[in-house]
Scaffold this active site. Structure first.
Site, PDB file in Angstrom:
ATOM      1  N   HIS A   1      -0.192   1.218 -10.314  1.00 37.04           N
ATOM      2  CA  HIS A   1      -1.026   0.352  -9.472  1.00 37.04           C
ATOM      3  C   HIS A   1      -1.719  -0.731 -10.312  1.00 37.04           C
ATOM      4  O   HIS A   1      -2.948  -0.854 -10.333  1.00 37.04           O
ATOM      5  CB  HIS A   1      -2.071   1.177  -8.714  1.00 37.04           C
ATOM      6  CG  HIS A   1      -2.603   0.478  -7.493  1.00 37.04           C
ATOM      7  ND1 HIS A   1      -3.107   1.146  -6.406  1.00 37.04           N
ATOM      8  CD2 HIS A   1      -2.700  -0.840  -7.184  1.00 37.04           C
ATOM      9  CE1 HIS A   1      -3.497   0.283  -5.479  1.00 37.04           C
ATOM     10  NE2 HIS A   1      -3.262  -0.939  -5.940  1.00 37.04           N
TER      11      HIS A   1
ATOM     12  N   ARG B   1       0.840  -1.185   0.000  1.00 37.93           N
ATOM     13  CA  ARG B   1       0.000   0.000   0.000  1.00 37.93           C
ATOM     14  C   ARG B   1       0.880   1.242   0.000  1.00 37.93           C
ATOM     15  O   ARG B   1       1.976   1.244   0.570  1.00 37.93           O
ATOM     16  CB  ARG B   1      -0.916   0.025   1.236  1.00 37.93           C
ATOM     17  CG  ARG B   1      -1.834  -1.170   1.347  1.00 37.93           C
ATOM     18  CD  ARG B   1      -2.951  -1.142   0.303  1.00 37.93           C
ATOM     19  NE  ARG B   1      -3.802  -2.316   0.437  1.00 37.93           N
ATOM     20  CZ  ARG B   1      -3.617  -3.454  -0.225  1.00 37.93           C
ATOM     21  NH1 ARG B   1      -2.613  -3.548  -1.080  1.00 37.93           N
ATOM     22  NH2 ARG B   1      -4.428  -4.473  -0.043  1.00 37.93           N
TER      23      ARG B   1
END
Length: 313
Positions: A276, A228
């Site tokens: 991502h 993350r």
């Protein structure tokens, strides 16, 4: 009623989801969450990613909510999230294989200096840089040993890297040497050549990749972040690269996405950025996983990637 209402990716994505479910799970009734005729009382399950503000409150009577992402903090931290409704994270074989593929690509790229080759090519430089070690001489340390962390660690080990992993609590594992807790982290970090972050985002792990942790790595280590963005203190990462404590980094996640145009991460000569996408499975693979989870739930079984509020993931 065993019916799935699809909210994920908004109304424009409904047809692609409908077609994917028709191919892989034709027996599962589906409907667009955005269909004017849809009543939330007519479905037991909802598939979501980032529902419009207020929409999750309308899911309060759902049996289960399923997310198209492995991370669910953006859902559980919302004021409209119905905390009494179970939440299941995205998984499936393709997700794990894609993540292992990505980390393998990143690790080999770091090992061989691929970022430097690319920059030399842009400058029309023919520069033969020596290779300092091979995979059999390189220790990759994986932070996090859940579904994805385990898949990554085992793939790297099968390819020939020396692999170890760290996780918060003890567990049984025959293939990969594991370290546990704070004491284990102190033993784990100093021997790592490439650190791979695959931790979940919890109050205990936010900003865990800071100056203090990076200082405990072997000098000149590399870093791959596929966990993350909020795990990393970006100023500390940049400082470690400037001092030589870190040699290079590959970042698939950052604290604020999309990354702002002004961020120094864009142009850093030893940072590789990807948007991502490390383990974004196909529509069909995600639909197949969702259908499998719903079958498990209908049979009274708890899926393995059920969100646990006590753990934060």
């Amino acid at each position: 009623m065993k019916r799935l209402a699809v909210s994920a990716d908004g109304p424009a994505a409904w047809e692609s989801w409908r077609d994917a479910f028709a191919r892989v799970a034709p027996d599962l009734p589906t409907i667009s969450w955005f269909d004017p005729a849809f009543d939330p009382a007519d479905a037991s399950y909802a598939l979501v990613w980032e529902p419009p503000v207020g929409e999750m409150a309308r899911m309060a009577n759902m049996r289960v909510i399923l997310s198209t992402g492995a991370g669910v903090n953006h859902l559980v931290n919302r004021p409209d999230f119905p905390a009494d409704v179970p939440l299941v994270r995205m998984g499936g074989d393709q997700t794990a294989v894609l993540m292992a593929d990505y980390v393998m690509w990143a690790a080999i790229g770091l090992l061989r200096g691929a970022r430097r080759w690319a920059r030399d090519q842009e400058k029309h430089l023919w520069c033969n840089r020596p290779i300092l070690r091979n995979s059999a001489e390189t220790r990759v340390g994986v932070l996090g040993f859940g579904n994805l962390g385990a898949a990554v660690a085992r793939r790297l080990a099968a390819t020939g890297f020396i692999v170890s992993a760290w996780c918060r609590t003890p567990r049984e594992e025959k293939q990969i040497p594991l370290f546990f807790g704070e004491e284990g982290l102190s033993d784990f970090l100093p021997s790592v050549d490439i650190l791979v972050n695959l931790l979940p985002s919890t109050p205990h792990t936010r900003h865990i990749i800071d100056a203090e942790l990076l200082s405990r790595l072997k000098p000149g280590a590399d870093f791959i972040n596929v966990g993350r963005g909020d795990h990393v203190v970006e100023d500390d990462l940049l400082a470690a690269l400037a001092s030589g404590q870190l040699d290079s980094a590959v970042l698939d996640v950052v604290a604020t996405e999309p990354l702002s145009a002004e961020s120094p991460l864009w142009d850093h000569p030893r940072i590789t950025l990807t948007p991502h996408m490390a383990s974004e499975a196909s529509r069909e693979a995600q639909a197949a996983y969702v259908a499998h989870v719903i079958r498990e739930l209908e049979e009274g079984r708890a899926p393995p990637l059920l969100y646990r509020p006590d753990r934060g993931y």
